[in-house]
Motif scaffolding. Structure first.
Motif, mmCIF file in Angstrom:
data_model
loop_
_atom_site.group_PDB
_atom_site.id
_atom_site.type_symbol
_atom_site.label_atom_id
_atom_site.label_comp_id
_atom_site.label_asym_id
_atom_site.label_seq_id
_atom_site.Cartn_x
_atom_site.Cartn_y
_atom_site.Cartn_z
ATOM 1 N N LEU A 219 0.808 -1.214 0.000
ATOM 2 C CA LEU A 219 0.000 0.000 0.000
ATOM 3 C C LEU A 219 0.848 1.273 0.000
ATOM 4 O O LEU A 219 0.296 2.379 0.030
ATOM 5 C CB LEU A 219 -0.931 0.015 1.218
ATOM 6 N N ALA A 222 0.038 4.595 2.182
ATOM 7 C CA ALA A 222 -1.394 4.656 2.509
ATOM 8 C C ALA A 222 -1.721 3.589 3.545
ATOM 9 O O ALA A 222 -2.217 2.510 3.212
ATOM 10 C CB ALA A 222 -2.236 4.470 1.247
ATOM 11 N N GLU A 223 -1.438 3.872 4.791
ATOM 12 C CA GLU A 223 -1.643 2.888 5.858
ATOM 13 C C GLU A 223 -3.113 2.848 6.270
ATOM 14 O O GLU A 223 -3.699 3.875 6.627
ATOM 15 C CB GLU A 223 -0.785 3.244 7.076
ATOM 16 N N VAL A 224 -3.688 1.645 6.258
ATOM 17 C CA VAL A 224 -5.087 1.482 6.642
ATOM 18 C C VAL A 224 -5.297 0.006 7.003
ATOM 19 O O VAL A 224 -4.682 -0.880 6.402
ATOM 20 C CB VAL A 224 -6.025 1.920 5.477
ATOM 21 N N LEU A 227 -8.892 -2.650 3.159
ATOM 22 C CA LEU A 227 -9.228 -1.892 1.956
ATOM 23 C C LEU A 227 -10.716 -1.773 1.719
ATOM 24 O O LEU A 227 -11.146 -1.039 0.816
ATOM 25 C CB LEU A 227 -8.557 -2.531 0.739
ATOM 26 N N LYS A 240 -5.755 2.110 -3.791
ATOM 27 C CA LYS A 240 -6.778 1.468 -2.967
ATOM 28 C C LYS A 240 -6.687 1.959 -1.524
ATOM 29 O O LYS A 240 -7.700 2.256 -0.886
ATOM 30 C CB LYS A 240 -6.604 -0.047 -2.994
ATOM 31 N N GLY A 241 -5.454 2.010 -1.033
ATOM 32 C CA GLY A 241 -5.253 2.416 0.352
ATOM 33 C C GLY A 241 -5.693 3.844 0.610
ATOM 34 O O GLY A 241 -6.308 4.146 1.640
ATOM 35 N N HIS A 242 -5.375 4.734 -0.311
ATOM 36 C CA HIS A 242 -5.752 6.134 -0.132
ATOM 37 C C HIS A 242 -7.273 6.275 -0.087
ATOM 38 O O HIS A 242 -7.810 6.971 0.793
ATOM 39 C CB HIS A 242 -5.176 6.978 -1.263
ATOM 40 N N SER A 283 1.924 9.290 -0.721
ATOM 41 C CA SER A 283 1.784 7.867 -0.413
ATOM 42 C C SER A 283 2.169 6.978 -1.585
ATOM 43 O O SER A 283 2.198 5.759 -1.458
ATOM 44 C CB SER A 283 0.341 7.557 -0.003
ATOM 45 N N HIS A 285 0.343 7.139 -4.381
ATOM 46 C CA HIS A 285 -0.874 6.914 -5.153
ATOM 47 C C HIS A 285 -0.918 7.858 -6.356
ATOM 48 O O HIS A 285 -0.205 8.862 -6.416
ATOM 49 C CB HIS A 285 -2.108 7.095 -4.281
#
Length: 444
Positions: A219, A222-224, A227, A240-242, A283, A285
């Motif tokens: 990712l 974009a840490e999450v 998804l 996807k992460g963003h 990130s 993205h």
């Protein structure tokens, strides 16, 4: 004239005191969320149904500005009600000079103003205006907050899975995604204080990237935790992460709106949602996928509107009627608004105009003649918005002029066509800032 002013005053008092006590205030701040990243502001891909509902039920501002184009000075403007040429913290100083990025004794904040009016106050999330060591003078509880839980400095806040967080003046162990904890803590604060006036400054970290992770892992930055609805999209992982970070942010806001209704205090609570500056590209993205700046030019660190114009939604059932407002305001106006709502006296030397008239639909809404920003990274730059229309930007000693009425993207420099307007902005920029030993600049 006196009779008209008296009627306006009485209507304001009626608006603010219809409930049995002073209104609660919740200020929700996203980190690096662009103007165009909410559905209600034109986003076509990322789902933000709760914030879109909030916008449809409240007042959605289309011409509202952050305090700065990066986080620390933007938050300083928010807290002090002074624009970037007068506020204490005027840039991101980082580890090299943390004291320059800290509030000092004597700095009056929105929280200290409300605390004096009997409000219980809390900061949950990212602070950025004080730290341990030499910068401890800027610790949140020294500036009006009864409670603090979160990050002190933005470098620490770049990690969404920190090993520790701060609770008041102590470090506490942490496991899991920090913004999940901040949402839970915010809901608890509201429930615990439902019977007394409160001010909650909920300063999220999403969708800020973990910069050091860019290009690393599936990712990137974009840490999450998951998804969600984007897991099966045919996109690169950082995209996807963003998107997942923003939809997760949206879910937090939905939980708060539901909480306020369930507690029966929605009609006595003003909720404001906004972002600290324009969108990032840190990130890894693809920002062209989401068009995060909407119709504007630039992103975070730009003084064109893409870097400083932000989504701004005010929600207060029964008090703020559903509407779209083109009123030109900025973060510094929150202090005067809080003063009006709480009955406090606005401190002197503030660059702050109350938003209460436009929110209530009562009385005459004052306008700023000028708004001001500056940026210290990579060479000193200044910008001013004149009469809500003309944007002047000084960089490398040269002035540029844009007519936002006819050119929202600020693509066409019209300085040669409007020398009189340019001269007024140029004169203002030369006097807009007070000298600061922490933030010196070289004269042109």
């Amino acid at each position: 004239m006196i009779r008209r002013l008296l009627l306006v005053f009485v209507s304001f008092v009626s608006f603010c005191t219809a409930a049995e006590r002073k209104p609660n205030i919740i200020f929700i701040l996203a980190d690096d969320l662009g103007y165009g990243e909410l559905g209600s502001y034109g986003q076509k891909i990322i789902q933000t149904r709760n914030l879109d509902l909030m916008a449809s039920e409240g007042m959605r501002f289309t011409h509202f500005y952050s305090g700065a184009t990066v986080c620390a000075p933007s938050r300083s403007v928010l807290m002090t009600g002074q624009h970037q040429g007068h506020t204490r913290v005027r840039g991101n100083a980082g580890k090299k000079n943390p004291l320059a990025q800290a509030l000092r004794p004597g700095d009056v904040t929105v929280a200290s103003l409300l605390k004096q009016q009997g409000y219980t106050t809390a900061l949950i999330g990212k602070w950025g205006l004080g730290d341990e060591g030499a910068a401890e003078v800027g610790m949140p509880r020294r500036h009006g907050f009864d409670q603090f839980f979160g990050y002190l400095n933005q470098s620490h806040a770049h990690n969404h899975y920190p090993k520790e967080l701060w609770r008041n003046e102590e470090k506490v162990p942490n496991e899991g995604y920090s913004d999940d904890h901040f949402a839970t803590e915010s809901l608890k604060f509201v429930a615990d204080n439902k019977d007394r006036p409160f001010f909650l400054y909920w300063s999220m970290v999403v969708p800020h990237a973990h910069n050091a992770m860019r290009g690393k892992g599936p990712l990137g930055g974009a840490e999450v935790p998951d998804l969600g609805i984007y897991a099966d999209k045919d996109w690169p992982g950082p995209d996807k992460g963003h998107a997942a970070m923003i939809t997760r942010l949206d879910s937090y806001v939905g939980r708060m709106m539901e909480q306020l209704r369930n507690l029966g205090i929605a009609e006595n609570t003003l909720v404001i949602f906004t972002s600290d500056n324009g969108p990032h590209n840190e990130s890894g993205h693809d920002i062209t996928r989401f068009n995060p700046s909407g119709p504007f030019t630039g992103i975070k660190r730009a003084l064109t509107d893409g870097g400083i114009r932000v989504p701004f939604i005010a929600w207060w059932p029964g008090k703020v009627k559903p509407a779209v407002s083109a009123h030109v305001g900025y973060f510094g106006d929150i202090m005067a608004t809080a003063a009006d709502l709480s009955g406090a006296t606005l401190p002197p030397d503030r660059d702050s105009i109350s938003l209460l008239p436009v929110l209530s639909g009562q009385g005459e809404q004052k306008e700023h003649e000028f708004l001001y920003w500056e940026f210290h990274e990579g060479g000193f730059r200044q910008a001013a918005l004149y009469q809500g229309r003309w944007k002047g930007i000084r960089r490398n000693g040269k002035m540029f002029l844009y007519d936002q009425r006819n050119d929202v993207a600020e693509k066409n420099d019209v300085a040669a066509q409007h020398p009189d307007v340019l001269a007024k902005i140029d004169a203002y920029l030369k006097t807009a800032r007070s000298e600061s030993p922490d933030w010196p600049v070289e004269k042109d």
